[in-house]
Design a protein around this motif. Structure first.
Motif, PDB file in Angstrom:
ATOM      1  N   LEU A  58      68.085 -35.953  85.651  1.00  0.00           N
ATOM      2  CA  LEU A  58      68.076 -35.300  86.979  1.00  0.00           C
ATOM      3  C   LEU A  58      69.561 -34.501  87.179  1.00  0.00           C
ATOM      4  CD1 LEU A  58      66.123 -34.819  89.191  1.00  0.00           C
ATOM      5  CD2 LEU A  58      65.423 -36.025  87.685  1.00  0.00           C
ATOM      6  N   TYR A  73      68.637 -35.100  92.602  1.00  0.00           N
ATOM      7  CA  TYR A  73      67.964 -34.351  93.536  1.00  0.00           C
ATOM      8  C   TYR A  73      66.890 -34.922  94.534  1.00  0.00           C
ATOM      9  CZ  TYR A  73      65.775 -29.917  95.109  1.00  0.00           C
ATOM     10  OH  TYR A  73      65.141 -29.032  95.930  1.00  0.00           O
ATOM     11  N   GLN A 110      64.900 -35.070  97.240  1.00  0.00           N
ATOM     12  CA  GLN A 110      64.044 -34.422  98.214  1.00  0.00           C
ATOM     13  C   GLN A 110      62.948 -35.196  98.779  1.00  0.00           C
ATOM     14  OE1 GLN A 110      62.934 -30.034  97.648  1.00  0.00           O
ATOM     15  NE2 GLN A 110      61.079 -30.967  97.099  1.00  0.00           N
ATOM     16  N   THR A 111      62.156 -35.796  97.828  1.00  0.00           N
ATOM     17  CA  THR A 111      60.817 -36.549  98.078  1.00  0.00           C
ATOM     18  C   THR A 111      61.206 -37.756  98.914  1.00  0.00           C
ATOM     19  OG1 THR A 111      59.661 -35.871  95.938  1.00  0.00           O
ATOM     20  CG2 THR A 111      58.980 -37.782  97.073  1.00  0.00           C
ATOM     21  N   GLY A 164      56.027 -35.902  99.728  1.00  0.00           N
ATOM     22  CA  GLY A 164      56.395 -35.160  98.548  1.00  0.00           C
ATOM     23  C   GLY A 164      56.239 -33.700  98.553  1.00  0.00           C
ATOM     24  N   THR A 165      55.002 -33.631  98.691  1.00  0.00           N
ATOM     25  CA  THR A 165      54.162 -32.283  98.530  1.00  0.00           C
ATOM     26  C   THR A 165      54.793 -31.416  99.939  1.00  0.00           C
ATOM     27  OG1 THR A 165      52.518 -32.769  97.393  1.00  0.00           O
ATOM     28  CG2 THR A 165      52.061 -30.844  98.932  1.00  0.00           C
ATOM     29  N   TRP A 197      61.769 -41.804  94.738  1.00  0.00           N
ATOM     30  CA  TRP A 197      61.737 -41.442  93.464  1.00  0.00           C
ATOM     31  C   TRP A 197      62.582 -40.421  92.756  1.00  0.00           C
ATOM     32  CZ3 TRP A 197      58.004 -42.624  90.041  1.00  0.00           C
ATOM     33  CH2 TRP A 197      57.088 -43.018  90.312  1.00  0.00           C
ATOM     34  N   PRO A 198      63.642 -39.914  93.373  1.00  0.00           N
ATOM     35  CA  PRO A 198      64.638 -39.229  92.540  1.00  0.00           C
ATOM     36  C   PRO A 198      65.245 -40.024  91.575  1.00  0.00           C
ATOM     37  CG  PRO A 198      65.121 -38.765  94.842  1.00  0.00           C
ATOM     38  CD  PRO A 198      63.979 -39.915  95.029  1.00  0.00           C
ATOM     39  N   GLY A 199      65.036 -39.253  90.296  1.00  0.00           N
ATOM     40  CA  GLY A 199      65.572 -39.764  89.164  1.00  0.00           C
ATOM     41  C   GLY A 199      66.945 -40.092  89.063  1.00  0.00           C
ATOM     42  N   ASN A 208      64.607 -44.444  88.765  1.00  0.00           N
ATOM     43  CA  ASN A 208      64.125 -43.784  89.890  1.00  0.00           C
ATOM     44  C   ASN A 208      64.413 -44.568  90.998  1.00  0.00           C
ATOM     45  OD1 ASN A 208      62.033 -43.031  87.573  1.00  0.00           O
ATOM     46  ND2 ASN A 208      62.171 -41.145  89.127  1.00  0.00           N
ATOM     47  N   THR A 240      52.223 -34.503  88.148  1.00  0.00           N
ATOM     48  CA  THR A 240      52.656 -34.647  89.519  1.00  0.00           C
ATOM     49  C   THR A 240      53.908 -34.376  90.050  1.00  0.00           C
ATOM     50  OG1 THR A 240      51.572 -36.832  89.187  1.00  0.00           O
ATOM     51  CG2 THR A 240      52.905 -36.814  91.088  1.00  0.00           C
ATOM     52  N   TYR A 241      55.020 -34.355  89.336  1.00  0.00           N
ATOM     53  CA  TYR A 241      56.286 -34.167  89.716  1.00  0.00           C
ATOM     54  C   TYR A 241      56.585 -32.579  89.804  1.00  0.00           C
ATOM     55  CZ  TYR A 241      58.414 -34.646  85.166  1.00  0.00           C
ATOM     56  OH  TYR A 241      58.984 -34.761  83.860  1.00  0.00           O
ATOM     57  N   GLU A 296      53.113 -31.241  92.514  1.00  0.00           N
ATOM     58  CA  GLU A 296      51.628 -31.758  92.227  1.00  0.00           C
ATOM     59  C   GLU A 296      50.824 -30.595  91.622  1.00  0.00           C
ATOM     60  OE1 GLU A 296      48.452 -32.051  93.436  1.00  0.00           O
ATOM     61  OE2 GLU A 296      48.062 -33.438  91.948  1.00  0.00           O
ATOM     62  N   THR A 299      47.416 -29.907  91.843  1.00  0.00           N
ATOM     63  CA  THR A 299      46.467 -29.151  92.596  1.00  0.00           C
ATOM     64  C   THR A 299      47.290 -28.216  93.582  1.00  0.00           C
ATOM     65  OG1 THR A 299      45.226 -30.910  92.531  1.00  0.00           O
ATOM     66  CG2 THR A 299      44.605 -29.594  94.464  1.00  0.00           C
TER      67      THR A 299
HETATM   68  C1  LIG Z   1      58.383 -39.845  87.224  1.00  0.00           C
HETATM   69  C2  LIG Z   1      58.483 -39.036  88.674  1.00  0.00           C
HETATM   70  C3  LIG Z   1      59.764 -38.544  88.749  1.00  0.00           C
HETATM   71  C4  LIG Z   1      60.064 -38.061  89.994  1.00  0.00           C
HETATM   72  N1  LIG Z   1      61.336 -37.436  90.260  1.00  0.00           N
HETATM   73  C5  LIG Z   1      61.703 -36.921  91.644  1.00  0.00           C
HETATM   74  C6  LIG Z   1      63.013 -36.362  91.742  1.00  0.00           C
HETATM   75  O1  LIG Z   1      63.753 -36.343  90.949  1.00  0.00           O
HETATM   76  N2  LIG Z   1      63.374 -36.030  92.943  1.00  0.00           N
HETATM   77  C7  LIG Z   1      62.250 -35.850  93.951  1.00  0.00           C
HETATM   78  O2  LIG Z   1      62.562 -35.395  95.116  1.00  0.00           O
HETATM   79  N3  LIG Z   1      61.236 -36.087  93.556  1.00  0.00           N
HETATM   80  C8  LIG Z   1      60.779 -36.754  92.644  1.00  0.00           C
HETATM   81  N4  LIG Z   1      59.267 -37.211  92.202  1.00  0.00           N
HETATM   82  C9  LIG Z   1      58.375 -36.929  93.461  1.00  0.00           C
HETATM   83  C10 LIG Z   1      57.455 -36.049  93.148  1.00  0.00           C
HETATM   84  O3  LIG Z   1      58.197 -34.730  93.339  1.00  0.00           O
HETATM   85  C11 LIG Z   1      56.358 -36.078  94.296  1.00  0.00           C
HETATM   86  O4  LIG Z   1      55.596 -37.141  93.688  1.00  0.00           O
HETATM   87  C12 LIG Z   1      55.362 -34.837  93.930  1.00  0.00           C
HETATM   88  O5  LIG Z   1      55.775 -33.867  94.664  1.00  0.00           O
HETATM   89  C13 LIG Z   1      53.888 -35.123  94.704  1.00  0.00           C
HETATM   90  O6  LIG Z   1      54.385 -35.525  96.124  1.00  0.00           O
HETATM   91  P1  LIG Z   1      53.329 -37.016  96.614  1.00  0.00           P
HETATM   92  O7  LIG Z   1      54.143 -37.871  95.820  1.00  0.00           O
HETATM   93  O8  LIG Z   1      53.798 -36.650  98.091  1.00  0.00           O
HETATM   94  O9  LIG Z   1      51.987 -36.582  96.326  1.00  0.00           O
HETATM   95  P2  LIG Z   1      50.986 -36.336  97.411  1.00  0.00           P
HETATM   96  O10 LIG Z   1      51.227 -34.729  97.824  1.00  0.00           O
HETATM   97  O11 LIG Z   1      50.848 -37.120  98.521  1.00  0.00           O
HETATM   98  O12 LIG Z   1      49.373 -35.958  96.600  1.00  0.00           O
HETATM   99  C14 LIG Z   1      48.618 -36.887  96.851  1.00  0.00           C
HETATM  100  C15 LIG Z   1      47.268 -36.317  96.639  1.00  0.00           C
HETATM  101  O13 LIG Z   1      47.204 -35.417  97.555  1.00  0.00           O
HETATM  102  C16 LIG Z   1      46.817 -34.239  97.421  1.00  0.00           C
HETATM  103  N5  LIG Z   1      47.529 -33.050  98.177  1.00  0.00           N
HETATM  104  C17 LIG Z   1      48.443 -33.194  98.936  1.00  0.00           C
HETATM  105  N6  LIG Z   1      48.798 -32.059  99.704  1.00  0.00           N
HETATM  106  C18 LIG Z   1      47.811 -31.218  99.594  1.00  0.00           C
HETATM  107  C19 LIG Z   1      47.269 -30.060 100.131  1.00  0.00           C
HETATM  108  N7  LIG Z   1      48.045 -29.419 100.811  1.00  0.00           N
HETATM  109  N8  LIG Z   1      46.094 -29.408  99.532  1.00  0.00           N
HETATM  110  C20 LIG Z   1      45.464 -30.337  98.976  1.00  0.00           C
HETATM  111  N9  LIG Z   1      45.725 -31.374  98.303  1.00  0.00           N
HETATM  112  C21 LIG Z   1      46.959 -31.827  98.502  1.00  0.00           C
HETATM  113  C22 LIG Z   1      47.341 -33.877  96.067  1.00  0.00           C
HETATM  114  O14 LIG Z   1      46.632 -33.110  95.373  1.00  0.00           O
HETATM  115  C23 LIG Z   1      47.317 -35.249  95.474  1.00  0.00           C
HETATM  116  O15 LIG Z   1      46.132 -35.341  94.936  1.00  0.00           O
HETATM  117  C24 LIG Z   1      59.265 -37.602  91.001  1.00  0.00           C
HETATM  118  C25 LIG Z   1      57.740 -38.223  90.803  1.00  0.00           C
HETATM  119  C26 LIG Z   1      57.582 -38.772  89.812  1.00  0.00           C
HETATM  120  C27 LIG Z   1      56.140 -39.401  89.369  1.00  0.00           C
END
Ligand SMILES: Cc1cc2nc3c(=O)[nH]c(=O)nc-3n(C[C@H](O)[C@H](O)[C@H](O)COP(=O)(O)OP(=O)(O)OC[C@H]3O[C@@H](n4cnc5c(N)ncnc54)[C@H](O)[C@@H]3O)c2cc1C
Ligand SMILES: CCCCCCCCCC/C=C\CCCCCCCCCC(=O)SCCNC(=O)CCNC(=O)[C@H](O)C(C)(C)COP(=O)(O)OP(=O)(O)OC[C@H]1O[C@@H](n2cnc3c(N)ncnc32)[C@H](O)[C@@H]1OP(=O)(O)O
Length: 572
Positions: A13, A47, A49-50, A55-56, A87-89, A148, A329-330, A333, A335
């Motif tokens: 990261l 970084y 953010q999440t 996260g999304t 989650w940030p690495g 993380n 995912t990261y 995501e 989708t």
């Molecule tokens: C190994 C790893 C390293 C990571 N490193 C970092 C990092 O360094 N810094 C950082 O900031 N983050 C990091 N992350 C976090 C990562 O960016 C988030 O997990 C990712 O952005 C997905 O967000 P979420 O986890 O909230 O999933 P969610 O958004 O909650 O997703 C869960 C489900 O909801 C669905 N969904 C969500 N929103 C919508 C929509 N608008 N329409 C349709 N479907 C939707 C998705 O498709 C998915 O199926 C890391 C994650 C992992 C696994």
């Protein structure tokens, strides 16, 4: 190895996001203050953010940065349990700074998400600073090399000049100065563009291991009484692996294109021309999702094609999968990224084309499709003749499939609106179609780039074998998605039958060159780290040696015999 690390590392990261974000969003003064020590690893950053709760949905992030003009400071705070950065690495134990994305509040107003450099650990003792609660989030599916972490900020004060102010600014009196474009603060386009190349590398490694192993593994009987054949001679094994090989080449070319496009457009953005940012965002988001989903599935195909030994970590395939799968995912995501490409680019472009606008870039085909819709349809209305040999006609077929699915998605939204649904509901009730449209658009881009690349190949023999791979990639995609092509009237059932027959021919044509084509990736044994994929093919001796080195074999009688088995026996 820092450019394309083979295994996840705690500094990923720092290298992949902290430094590039400074490059893209820091002022010259901030570059001086932060980039130089960060480059020398005095400052180690991540970084952040999440959050645990988001996260999304970036606009839903809860961490706040409130400007205090009396002290010229921002107060960073995690107001709820769900706002804890998660989650940030490298956050858990490695980093001493973080770029924290927080909702900026100044003069009583919220101006949305902005980036702030927050010191989190003492530069000498590495002890967390006052108001900072930081740690590791615990064991994960993989990525065990990376800490993380979580980060809870309790009214932590940082100087005004710690907000990254290349685009947006806060004046000393608290006045907010808007960025030239709100989109510039999103970022993330750099890593998404890089991930496309990571998909290609993961595919190249996986199919190198599986195809080399399939050339040395002999099993069963093809003809009674004859020696056991190489498993690579089975048509089913070729049908599993050769499309993966073709995809590895396709994604290598797409990865190069994505990197070049990123460099070109980010150069324009640094020069103040933001016009291409939507194309860059849509392309990087869509291709990141398209290539990682495809590669994720293909790694598993390669593992399972190696039978039991594929499940052994000596093959390296389980580790390749575990390290690659979070790319779906990261960094956005998949989708959600597909929906971004569809909703923020394809449907918008479709509507512009429908009113006669000439489109540029990767969606220019939507203008052709719009013009086509205005011309009288041919009486036959049937599918055009299909050539299973002519790559350009296949590119055109993919283009028409993409145009058809974009139109289907746009019309679905229109129909939902006519049923009285709100804009948001209409889009949500069309989101399956929107994802299909994005997938088809990206698939067209990949096929087109593969065929375009062939024009640059001078060596006739190389061009011939790459053309065979491109044909296999295009026809296999056609077969796998025949429903789309049939539904769009671009393919008939007899043509689909011919496609399947042609695929079988191509598998046979590729068989003699399969090992040479994986050797051409030039992945040495150290990089592959696989007993099954060894260049010398000496698998069994090294598999036995690898097992002998297993820690469990350090003693002939394991302590568990004395601790558990023997006492258990005496109680029975
Ligand atoms: C190994 C790893 C390293 C990571 N490193 C970092 C990092 O360094 N810094 C950082 O900031 N983050 C990091 N992350 C976090 C990562 O960016 C988030 O997990 C990712 O952005 C997905 O967000 P979420 O986890 O909230 O999933 P969610 O958004 O909650 O997703 C869960 C489900 O909801 C669905 N969904 C969500 N929103 C919508 C929509 N608008 N329409 C349709 N479907 C939707 C998705 O498709 C998915 O199926 C890391 C994650 C992992 C696994
Ligand atoms: C100096 C160099 C140093 C050496 C370099 C070494 C080389 C590399 C070394 C590599 C080493 C290691 C590799 C790195 C390993 C990485 C390991 C894991 C990293 C994981 C990190 C993360 O996961 S970070 C967190 C990621 N999170 C996300 O991606 C969040 C996803 N969600 C979103 O992006 C947004 O919520 C959303 C876009 C989905 C929706 O946001 P919002 O609702 O606000 O937007 P709208 O949909 O309404 O759109 C508004 C308009 O904005 C446009 N838009 C949206 N996003 C972007 C963007 N990113 N860029 C540009 N434009 C964007 C959108 O198109 C809309 O535009 P209009 O339609 O015109 O209004």
């Amino acid at each position: 190895s820092c450019v394309h690390p083979d295994r996840p590392e705690p500094l990923d990261l720092h290298l992949g996001m902290f430094l590039p974000t400074l490059l893209n969003q820091a002022t010259p003064e901030q570059m001086e203050r932060f980039f130089t020590p960060a480059w020398n690893l005095r400052i180690i950053g991540t970084y952040a953010q999440t959050e645990m709760g988001h996260g999304t949905h970036l606009r839903g992030l809860e961490t706040t940065a409130t400007f205090d003009p009396s002290t010229q400071e921002f107060v960073l705070h995690s107001p709820t349990i769900s706002s804890i950065k998660w989650w940030p690495g490298g956050l858990g134990k490695t980093s001493n700074h973080a770029i924290v994305l927080a909702q900026l509040h100044t003069q009583g107003r919220c101006h949305g998400l902005h980036a702030f450099i927050v010191p989190i650990r003492d530069m000498d003792t590495h002890v967390p600073l006052p108001g900072v609660v930081v740690g590791d989030i615990g064991p994960k599916f993989g990525f065990s090399e990376v800490d993380n972490g979580f980060l809870k900020l309790e009214h932590v004060r940082i100087p005004l000049d710690n907000m990254l102010m290349k685009f947006a600014k806060v004046e000393p009196d608290g006045t907010y100065v808007k960025p030239p474009s709100a989109k510039l603060t999103y970022g993330m386009v750099f890593i998404r563009s890089m991930i496309v190349g990571q998909s290609a590398l993961a595919l190249a490694k996986s199919c190198t291991i599986a195809i080399r192993y399939s050339a040395v593994r002999h099993q069963s009987e093809l003809r009674p009484g004859e020696p056991e054949p190489q498993i690579l001679n089975y048509q089913t094994q070729q049908h599993k692996l050769f499309p993966v090989l073709a995809a590895a080449y396709a994604f290598t070319f797409v990865g190069q294109y994505m990197k070049d496009t990123y460099r070109r457009i980010s150069g324009d953005i640094h020069a103040g021309d933001y016009s291409q940012l939507p194309e860059l965002h849509a392309l990087s988001a869509g291709l990141k999702a398209f290539t990682t989903w495809a590669a994720n599935a293909a790694i598993e195909v390669c593992r399972m094609s190696c039978g039991g030994h594929g499940y052994s970590r000596s093959s390296a395939l389980p580790d390749i999968y575990v390290e690659f799968t979070p790319t779906c995912t990261y960094e956005g995501e998949n989708t959600v990224m597909m929906l971004q490409t569809a909703s923020r680019y394809l449907v918008k472009s479709y509507r512009q084309a429908s009113v006669g606008q000439r489109l540029q870039g990767s969606v220019s085909y939507l203008s052709e499709a719009a013009a086509q819709r205005l011309r009288p349809r041919p009486v036959s209305g049937g599918a055009a003749p299909l050539s299973t040999q002519d790559l350009l006609s296949l590119v055109h077929l993919y283009q028409r499939r993409a145009a058809s699915l974009v139109e289907l998605a746009a019309k679905s939204i229109q129909q939902e609106l006519q049923r009285g649904r709100s804009q948001e509901e209409a889009w949500n009730h069309s989101s399956i179609d929107l994802v299909r449209a994005s997938d088809a658009h990206c698939h067209f881009v990949v096929v087109k780039l593969f065929v375009d690349k062939l024009e640059q190949v001078d060596d006739a023999a190389v061009k011939a074998v790459l053309s065979t791979l491109a044909l296999l990639y295009a026809l296999k995609g056609l077969a796998d998605n025949s429903g789309d092509f049939l539904q769009a009237g671009l393919l008939t059932v007899p043509q689909a039958t011919r496609v399947s027959a042609r695929i079988k021919e191509l598998l046979e044509e590729l068989r003699p060159d399969a090992v040479a084509l994986v050797d051409a990736f030039d992945l040495n044994d150290r990089k592959l780290n696989s007993v099954l994929g060894r260049y010398d093919g000496n698998v069994y001796e090294h598999l036995y040696e690898w097992a002998r080195q297993s820690p469990l074999n350090a003693t002939e009688v394991h302590e568990s015999f004395h601790k558990y088995l023997k006492p258990l026996r005496s109680r029975l």
